[in-house]
Design an enzyme around this catalytic site. Structure first.
Site, mmCIF file in Angstrom:
data_model
loop_
_atom_site.group_PDB
_atom_site.id
_atom_site.type_symbol
_atom_site.label_atom_id
_atom_site.label_comp_id
_atom_site.label_asym_id
_atom_site.label_seq_id
_atom_site.Cartn_x
_atom_site.Cartn_y
_atom_site.Cartn_z
ATOM 1 N N LYS A 201 0.841 -1.194 0.000
ATOM 2 C CA LYS A 201 0.000 0.000 0.000
ATOM 3 C C LYS A 201 0.878 1.245 0.000
ATOM 4 O O LYS A 201 0.697 2.148 -0.794
ATOM 5 C CB LYS A 201 -0.897 -0.036 1.247
ATOM 6 C CG LYS A 201 -2.150 0.749 1.127
ATOM 7 C CD LYS A 201 -2.942 0.653 2.412
ATOM 8 C CE LYS A 201 -3.119 2.040 2.977
ATOM 9 N NZ LYS A 201 -3.734 2.045 4.303
ATOM 10 N N GLU B 179 11.033 -4.351 3.769
ATOM 11 C CA GLU B 179 11.152 -5.764 3.388
ATOM 12 C C GLU B 179 10.682 -5.972 1.940
ATOM 13 O O GLU B 179 11.331 -6.661 1.147
ATOM 14 C CB GLU B 179 10.297 -6.652 4.316
ATOM 15 C CG GLU B 179 10.784 -6.723 5.745
ATOM 16 C CD GLU B 179 10.234 -5.616 6.634
ATOM 17 O OE1 GLU B 179 9.725 -4.596 6.103
ATOM 18 O OE2 GLU B 179 10.320 -5.757 7.870
ATOM 19 N N GLY C 282 -4.216 -1.861 5.761
ATOM 20 C CA GLY C 282 -3.497 -2.988 5.163
ATOM 21 C C GLY C 282 -4.071 -4.331 5.594
ATOM 22 O O GLY C 282 -4.284 -5.228 4.778
ATOM 23 N N ARG C 283 -4.360 -4.473 6.886
ATOM 24 C CA ARG C 283 -4.823 -5.763 7.393
ATOM 25 C C ARG C 283 -6.284 -6.035 7.060
ATOM 26 O O ARG C 283 -6.827 -7.072 7.436
ATOM 27 C CB ARG C 283 -4.561 -5.870 8.896
ATOM 28 C CG ARG C 283 -5.081 -4.729 9.728
ATOM 29 C CD ARG C 283 -4.527 -4.777 11.145
ATOM 30 N NE ARG C 283 -4.892 -3.611 11.942
ATOM 31 C CZ ARG C 283 -4.213 -2.468 11.946
ATOM 32 N NH1 ARG C 283 -3.154 -2.319 11.172
ATOM 33 N NH2 ARG C 283 -4.599 -1.462 12.709
ATOM 34 N N GLU D 244 -2.543 -6.151 15.865
ATOM 35 C CA GLU D 244 -2.116 -4.855 15.320
ATOM 36 C C GLU D 244 -3.240 -3.824 15.513
ATOM 37 O O GLU D 244 -2.984 -2.633 15.662
ATOM 38 C CB GLU D 244 -1.742 -4.984 13.828
ATOM 39 C CG GLU D 244 -0.901 -3.822 13.326
ATOM 40 C CD GLU D 244 -0.236 -4.082 11.974
ATOM 41 O OE1 GLU D 244 0.988 -4.224 11.923
ATOM 42 O OE2 GLU D 244 -0.960 -4.130 10.966
ATOM 43 N N HIS E 234 -2.717 -32.060 20.397
ATOM 44 C CA HIS E 234 -1.506 -32.795 20.788
ATOM 45 C C HIS E 234 -0.352 -31.841 21.048
ATOM 46 O O HIS E 234 0.807 -32.237 20.987
ATOM 47 C CB HIS E 234 -1.160 -33.822 19.702
ATOM 48 C CG HIS E 234 -2.214 -34.869 19.561
ATOM 49 N ND1 HIS E 234 -2.231 -36.004 20.341
ATOM 50 C CD2 HIS E 234 -3.341 -34.901 18.805
ATOM 51 C CE1 HIS E 234 -3.303 -36.721 20.028
ATOM 52 N NE2 HIS E 234 -4.004 -36.077 19.105
ATOM 53 N N LYS F 198 11.178 -0.352 12.863
ATOM 54 C CA LYS F 198 11.515 -0.133 11.448
ATOM 55 C C LYS F 198 12.609 0.916 11.325
ATOM 56 O O LYS F 198 13.597 0.742 10.618
ATOM 57 C CB LYS F 198 10.295 0.408 10.687
ATOM 58 C CG LYS F 198 9.338 -0.610 10.162
ATOM 59 C CD LYS F 198 8.377 0.100 9.198
ATOM 60 C CE LYS F 198 7.052 -0.607 9.099
ATOM 61 N NZ LYS F 198 6.042 0.144 8.363
HETATM 62 O O1 F6P Z 1 3.445 -3.791 9.909
HETATM 63 C C1 F6P Z 1 3.009 -2.525 9.586
HETATM 64 C C2 F6P Z 1 2.298 -2.479 8.279
HETATM 65 O O2 F6P Z 1 2.069 -1.155 7.995
HETATM 66 C C3 F6P Z 1 0.981 -3.271 8.259
HETATM 67 O O3 F6P Z 1 -0.070 -2.612 8.847
HETATM 68 C C4 F6P Z 1 0.815 -3.506 6.804
HETATM 69 O O4 F6P Z 1 -0.124 -4.493 6.568
HETATM 70 C C5 F6P Z 1 2.222 -3.886 6.422
HETATM 71 O O5 F6P Z 1 3.051 -3.042 7.212
HETATM 72 C C6 F6P Z 1 2.575 -3.729 4.960
HETATM 73 O O6 F6P Z 1 2.424 -2.423 4.527
HETATM 74 P P1 F6P Z 1 2.474 -2.040 3.000
HETATM 75 O O7 F6P Z 1 1.322 -2.675 2.319
HETATM 76 O O8 F6P Z 1 2.408 -0.543 2.972
HETATM 77 O O9 F6P Z 1 3.773 -2.547 2.430
#
Ligand code: F6P
Length: 535
Positions: A198, A204, A257-258, A343, A374, A500
């Protein structure tokens, strides 16, 4: 005069004191209307709240809290697309993504973008959109993290078939092994790289994207342009990577995002499962939205579920919450729910910035039922702390003997959590096995299970795209209601930022061979890593 939140909480505490020492088993025996009131239906799913250690008077007091915090208005505001994420000044319109809610403008916007994504996914499925070597794409490398990964990954795992025309590999971590594993056996000539971010700035995802682009370039003679697709709210940043407009799909800042799996963020899933199946997923979620927006609070499954969660956390201080799907296709569900719930609800201040008077969201953990039995169920049955459990099961599907064995286990676990085993029952069992009195007495206390452990049983007819959509939407709504009960913002996540920033600083220092300002423990750790790295 209307009841305030504090008065409603006081009334719940008073009721809890009156009910102290009584269990759900007791309530089930004495409360005539318990099943009638605690068994709810919503979007084709049945929710059984009767095994919670909450009396009907307790439920009534909890509904008093829902009224005091203005839950009906809050739900209506969410449905209308009002700004509910106050710290970031945004709406949270995940319902609009699936055609639910009342925000007609955003619904139309979502539908148009969704159609584009579904059309493109259709071209991938049919092989009409081809690679730079003019071949059909056989694989999609879906790069994203958090909400840009967990939802699509779960839906793909739950609904895709091994015969899907396009296979999807998910890549979220920057662990070099993750990239190796995700691309193992893939041919760049037939692999489409789908970048989902987003913000288009998540470190990452940016690093994995750069590595994937190098991987494509190394394996392809011609240009790689046809191999790159993005879903983002920053089309400019995607364009800067050389991705053409017709392969950039938009998500908006009014989607968390979530909460975004219903959008073009799931383009890779659409390519694997097809338009009809994806639309069924959305239809299921929409049915749950309708239930949520229309049902009165006492019959509203997400509301009642949130009230039970509030009760365990705020009244009894129960820290954890286990979620146990009896469905292999839902094995990734606890991971998705961990992000959604923790979150959203892992906060310490109210929307107004005041310290929270009661603890916020619980620690969520769980796993597939038979494996959990288990593994961690021992703690659920005999640990000192009571941990409420959600058990999710489906009545039909697959080979009958297996289905019934699975269901028997799901129901038996809920029953065992509720009824437990007394010392007398343990002694009787041991005597029946022929054990002498002294030995039996020594062993019996280890076999005692206190019982009275609360669970919600969620039962569907069959796990399919529609029931999955309804289930996921149920949990989104429960999370929102719990945030309203707690008075917190479910849609921001400032807590993830500091780590971060520090990682970026550390990485810069690392590359420059420096050690900057850090505490003594962190410096020692850096030195030890360098030692292992031979530097
Ligand atoms: O972990 C933080 C966060 O902003 C989440 O809320 C989100 O889902 C994820 O990083 C990925 O964000 P993006 O879609 O901006 O890469």
């Amino acid at each position: 005069m209307a009841t305030t939140r504090e008065q409603a909480v006081e009334a719940i505490r008073a009721q809890a004191e009156r009910d102290a020492g009584r269990s759900a088993l007791d309530f089930l025996t004495t409360e005539e209307r318990r099943l009638e009131q605690c068994l709810l239906e919503g979007a084709g799913l049945t929710f059984d709240f009767s095994k919670h250690d909450i009396s009907l008077d307790g439920f009534a007091a909890l509904l008093g809290l829902a009224a005091a915090v203005g839950i009906e208005n809050a739900i209506a505001a969410l449905g209308r697309g009002d700004i509910v994420n106050l710290t970031e000044g945004r709406a949270a319109q995940h319902m609009a993504l699936r055609g639910g809610g009342k925000d007609e403008v955003r619904k139309a916007q979502s539908k148009a973008e969704l159609d584009r994504a579904l059309d493109f996914a259709g071209e991938l499925r049919s092989g009409t959109f081809t690679s730079s070597t003019n071949e059909a794409f056989t694989h999609i490398l879906h790069i994203g993290i958090g909400g840009s990964d967990l939802g699509p990954r779960l839906v793909h795992d739950a609904l895709s078939s091994p015969h899907a025309p396009v296979d999807v590999r998910f890549l979220s971590s920057v662990d070099p092994d993750a990239f190796e594993r995700a691309t193992s056996g893939l041919d760049p000539a037939t692999t489409l790289v789908f970048i989902v971010s987003k913000s288009f700035s998540t470190p990452e995802t940016s690093l994995n994207t750069r590595t994937a682009i190098s991987w494509l370039e190394a394996g392809l003679e011609g240009g790689i342009g046809r191999h790159l697709v993005a879903a983002t709210s920053r089309p400019d940043a995607a364009r800067a990577l050389g991705i053409s407009d017709d392969r950039i799909f938009e998500v908006w800042d009014w989607v968390g995002g979530r909460y975004s799996l219903w959008s073009c963020v799931s383009l890779s899933v659409m390519a694997a499962i097809g338009r009809e199946e994806f639309e069924r997923l959305l239809a299921g979620a929409r049915r749950m939205d309708e239930h949520f927006l229309q049902a009165r609070t006492s019959a509203n499954a997400p509301v009642v579920a949130a009230l039970t969660a509030w009760w365990h956390r705020a009244i009894h201080g129960r820290q954890s919450w286990a979620v146990v799907p009896y469905a292999t296709h839902l094995r990734l569900f606890p991971g998705w729910l961990k992000q959604l719930s923790m979150e959203s609800l892992g906060k310490s201040v109210t929307i107004g910035g005041e310290p929270l008077a009661v603890p916020a969201g619980p620690v969520v953990f769980g796993g597939e039922g038979p494996d959990g039995q288990h593994a961690f169920f021992q703690l659920l049955h005999q640990g000192r702390e009571a941990i409420p459990v959600d058990i999710i099961a489906f009545a039909c599907g697959g080979e009958r003997r297996h289905r019934n064995a699975l269901l028997a286990n799901a129901v038996a676990q809920a029953e065992a959590l509720l009824s437990g085993r007394s010392e007398a029952a343990a002694l009787a069992e041991l005597a029946a096995k022929g054990m002498d009195d002294e030995q039996a007495r020594a062993l019996a206390s280890h076999m005692v299970m206190p019982g009275g452990r609360s669970s919600t049983f969620i039962l569907g007819q069959e796990l399919d795209a529609e029931s999955l959509g309804a289930l996921l939407a149920f949990y989104e709504h429960q999370t929102f209601v719990l945030s309203v009960l707690l008075g917190i913002n479910a849609f921001d996540q400032f807590g993830v930022e500091l780590g971060k920033q520090l990682a970026e600083k550390l990485e810069r220092e690392w590359m420059a061979g420096e050690v900057g300002q850090h505490d003594a423990s962190t410096k020692a750790l850096i030195r030890q890593i360098r030692h292992y790295q031979g530097g």
